[in-house]
Write an enzyme that holds these catalytic residues in place. Structure first.
Site, short mmCIF file in Angstrom:
data_model
loop_
_atom_site.label_atom_id
_atom_site.label_comp_id
_atom_site.label_asym_id
_atom_site.label_seq_id
_atom_site.Cartn_x
_atom_site.Cartn_y
_atom_site.Cartn_z
N VAL A 147 0.81 -1.23 0.00
CA VAL A 147 0.00 0.00 0.00
C VAL A 147 0.84 1.27 0.00
O VAL A 147 0.31 2.36 -0.26
CB VAL A 147 -1.01 0.06 1.18
CG1 VAL A 147 -2.04 -1.04 1.08
CG2 VAL A 147 -0.30 0.05 2.53
N ASN B 89 -6.43 -0.98 6.74
CA ASN B 89 -5.92 -1.48 8.02
C ASN B 89 -4.41 -1.71 8.02
O ASN B 89 -3.80 -1.74 9.08
CB ASN B 89 -6.67 -2.79 8.33
CG ASN B 89 -5.98 -3.63 9.37
OD1 ASN B 89 -6.14 -3.41 10.57
ND2 ASN B 89 -5.17 -4.60 8.92
N SER C 98 -5.16 3.87 16.01
CA SER C 98 -4.63 3.28 17.25
C SER C 98 -4.91 4.26 18.39
O SER C 98 -5.12 5.45 18.14
CB SER C 98 -3.12 3.08 17.12
OG SER C 98 -2.58 2.56 18.33
N TYR D 111 5.54 6.12 14.78
CA TYR D 111 4.29 5.37 14.66
C TYR D 111 3.11 6.19 15.19
O TYR D 111 2.06 6.29 14.53
CB TYR D 111 4.42 4.05 15.42
CG TYR D 111 3.14 3.25 15.49
CD1 TYR D 111 2.63 2.60 14.37
CD2 TYR D 111 2.43 3.15 16.69
CE1 TYR D 111 1.45 1.88 14.44
CE2 TYR D 111 1.26 2.42 16.77
CZ TYR D 111 0.77 1.79 15.64
OH TYR D 111 -0.41 1.08 15.72
N ALA E 273 2.86 9.37 15.46
CA ALA E 273 2.60 10.48 14.53
C ALA E 273 1.77 9.97 13.35
O ALA E 273 0.85 10.64 12.88
CB ALA E 273 3.91 11.08 14.04
N SER E 274 2.09 8.76 12.87
CA SER E 274 1.36 8.23 11.70
C SER E 274 -0.09 7.92 12.03
O SER E 274 -0.99 8.13 11.22
CB SER E 274 2.06 6.98 11.15
OG SER E 274 1.82 5.83 11.97
N LYS E 275 -0.34 7.43 13.25
CA LYS E 275 -1.71 7.05 13.62
C LYS E 275 -2.56 8.29 13.90
O LYS E 275 -3.76 8.31 13.63
CB LYS E 275 -1.67 6.12 14.84
CG LYS E 275 -1.01 4.77 14.55
CD LYS E 275 -1.94 3.84 13.82
CE LYS E 275 -1.46 3.28 12.54
NZ LYS E 275 -2.39 2.35 11.90
N ILE F 51 -4.09 -5.36 21.18
CA ILE F 51 -4.85 -6.49 20.62
C ILE F 51 -3.90 -7.67 20.43
O ILE F 51 -2.79 -7.49 19.91
CB ILE F 51 -5.47 -6.09 19.26
CG1 ILE F 51 -6.27 -4.77 19.39
CG2 ILE F 51 -6.35 -7.21 18.72
CD1 ILE F 51 -7.40 -4.76 20.40
P1 NAP Z 1 0.36 -7.41 11.96
O1 NAP Z 1 -0.13 -8.58 12.71
O2 NAP Z 1 1.82 -7.15 11.87
O3 NAP Z 1 -0.26 -7.46 10.49
C1 NAP Z 1 0.00 -6.40 9.59
C2 NAP Z 1 -0.67 -6.68 8.27
O4 NAP Z 1 -0.42 -5.57 7.38
C3 NAP Z 1 -0.14 -7.92 7.58
O5 NAP Z 1 -1.16 -8.48 6.80
C4 NAP Z 1 0.95 -7.34 6.68
O6 NAP Z 1 1.24 -8.24 5.63
C5 NAP Z 1 0.26 -6.07 6.20
N1 NAP Z 1 1.17 -5.03 5.73
C6 NAP Z 1 2.22 -4.47 6.36
N2 NAP Z 1 2.81 -3.57 5.57
C7 NAP Z 1 2.09 -3.54 4.40
C8 NAP Z 1 2.21 -2.81 3.19
N3 NAP Z 1 3.18 -1.90 2.99
N4 NAP Z 1 1.30 -3.05 2.21
C9 NAP Z 1 0.32 -3.97 2.39
N5 NAP Z 1 0.16 -4.68 3.51
C10 NAP Z 1 1.04 -4.47 4.49
O7 NAP Z 1 -0.25 -6.06 12.55
P2 NAP Z 1 -1.59 -5.80 13.39
O8 NAP Z 1 -1.22 -5.76 14.81
O9 NAP Z 1 -2.68 -6.68 12.95
O10 NAP Z 1 -1.87 -4.28 12.94
C11 NAP Z 1 -2.85 -3.98 11.96
C12 NAP Z 1 -3.25 -2.53 12.12
O11 NAP Z 1 -3.73 -2.33 13.44
C13 NAP Z 1 -2.10 -1.54 11.94
O12 NAP Z 1 -2.57 -0.41 11.24
C14 NAP Z 1 -1.72 -1.17 13.35
O13 NAP Z 1 -1.18 0.11 13.42
C15 NAP Z 1 -3.07 -1.25 14.04
N6 NAP Z 1 -3.01 -1.46 15.49
C16 NAP Z 1 -2.59 -2.64 16.02
C17 NAP Z 1 -2.63 -2.82 17.40
C18 NAP Z 1 -2.27 -4.11 18.06
O14 NAP Z 1 -2.37 -4.19 19.28
N7 NAP Z 1 -1.89 -5.14 17.36
C19 NAP Z 1 -3.04 -1.77 18.21
C20 NAP Z 1 -3.43 -0.57 17.64
C21 NAP Z 1 -3.44 -0.43 16.26
P3 NAP Z 1 2.64 -8.16 4.80
O15 NAP Z 1 3.73 -7.92 5.81
O16 NAP Z 1 2.73 -9.47 4.09
O17 NAP Z 1 2.48 -7.02 3.84
#
Ligand code: NAP
Length: 260
Positions: A66, A92, A144, A158, A160-162, A191
């Site tokens: 993306v 996402n 986030s 991070y 700043a991005s969110k 999560i």
């Molecule tokens: P994750 O388990 O690391 O999964 C990230 C997903 O995004 C994977 O499918 C990854 O697949 C994909 N991705 C990463 N870079 C990408 C790119 N440049 N283009 C397309 N796909 C990409 O992360 P997550 O914890 O589920 O986080 C998902 C979202 O939730 C994020 O926006 C994160 O900021 C937000 N968030 C997470 C938490 C938490 O507690 N986990 C809390 C607050 C917010 P590939 O690497 O194969 O591309």
């Protein structure tokens, strides 16, 4: 009570793992056709097989980064080609490498802003025409609590991005309203995901201690919040945020949790 989402066309970026896979599972169980987008094809295939097994909707994949504008267009074109249009975009995909401010490089900042901010903006832009054509377009961002509401050492870029995603959201909501597209954001707390596992046991136990519900969220907790924003019944909500964090941001001090 809610209008059925059967056969709606839903894109989930970052749908191969973690929260994105949870969002995709909730939508596909609700009968939607879901396109998972991420970079790693084998993880995408594994996720699609897993999700398709338990759901009435179709689950398809597209390998895309993306942070590349042309890949955002590919995602939108693939959804239109496979499902005939786009009803919902769950933007996402996100990365959260930790790096203290003192050590931060230009490449670190470019990578995080490239995926989390630029990737969000151009994924939304690429889907606009098809979302408008659906007559009830929905965009749901995964932001986030980190950035918009809280901070954590190592995550200045991070955070700043969110927060930037929410600045984008508020103007986009105004621009998209005449096209009958709503855009809202879910703000997850901590999560349980593969990504968070990498933070280690000590980080996770520390977080559980300061969350009033004393547990991490599940990926489906985020999926159901996203699903609500996608319903016809949420059509008058736009430019808004929903915190899904087990109450994590509420305590004024650790004393508020004593005995809880
Ligand atoms: P994750 O388990 O690391 O999964 C990230 C997903 O995004 C994977 O499918 C990854 O697949 C994909 N991705 C990463 N870079 C990408 C790119 N440049 N283009 C397309 N796909 C990409 O992360 P997550 O914890 O589920 O986080 C998902 C979202 O939730 C994020 O926006 C994160 O900021 C937000 N968030 C997470 C938490 C938490 O507690 N986990 C809390 C607050 C917010 P590939 O690497 O194969 O591309």
């Amino acid at each position: 009570m809610f209008t059925s989402l059967d056969d709606r066309s839903v894109i989930v970026t970052g749908g191969s793992k973690g929260i994105g896979k949870g969002i995709a599972r909730v939508f596909s169980r609700a009968g939607a056709n879901v396109l998972l987008a991420a970079r790693d094809e084998s993880a995408l295939r594994a996720a699609a097989d897993e999700l398709a097994a338990g759901a009435p909707g179709r689950v398809e994949t597209v390998a895309a980064d993306v942070s590349r504008v042309e890949d955002c267009r590919l995602i939108a074109e693939t959804a239109v080609e496979r499902f005939g249009g786009i009803d919902v975009l769950c933007a996402n995909a996100g990365i959260f490498p930790d790096r203290p401010l003192a050590d931060l490089t230009e490449a670190d900042v470019d990578a995080v802003l490239g995926c989390n901010v630029k990737g969000t903006m151009f994924a939304v832009q690429a889907c606009l025409e098809a979302l408008e054509a659906s007559g009830h377009g929905r965009v749901i961002l995964t932001s986030s609590i980190t950035g918009p509401l809280t901070g954590y050492p190592g995550w200045s870029h991070y955070g700043a991005s969110k927060a930037a995603q929410l600045g984008f959201l508020r103007t986009a909501a105004i621009e998209l309203a005449p096209r009958r597209i709503t855009i809202n954001a879910v703000l997850p707390g901590n999560i349980a995901t593969e990504g968070l596992d990498e933070m280690g046991e000590e980080y996770i136990r520390g977080m559980e201690a300061v969350i009033p519900q004393h547990r991490l969220g599940t990926v489906e907790d985020i999926g159901y919040a996203a699903l609500f924003f996608a319903t016809d019944q949420a059509s008058y909500i736009t430019g808004q945020t929903m915190v899904v964090d087990g109450g994590q941001v509420l305590p004024e001090s650790p004393a508020a949790l004593e005995g809880i």
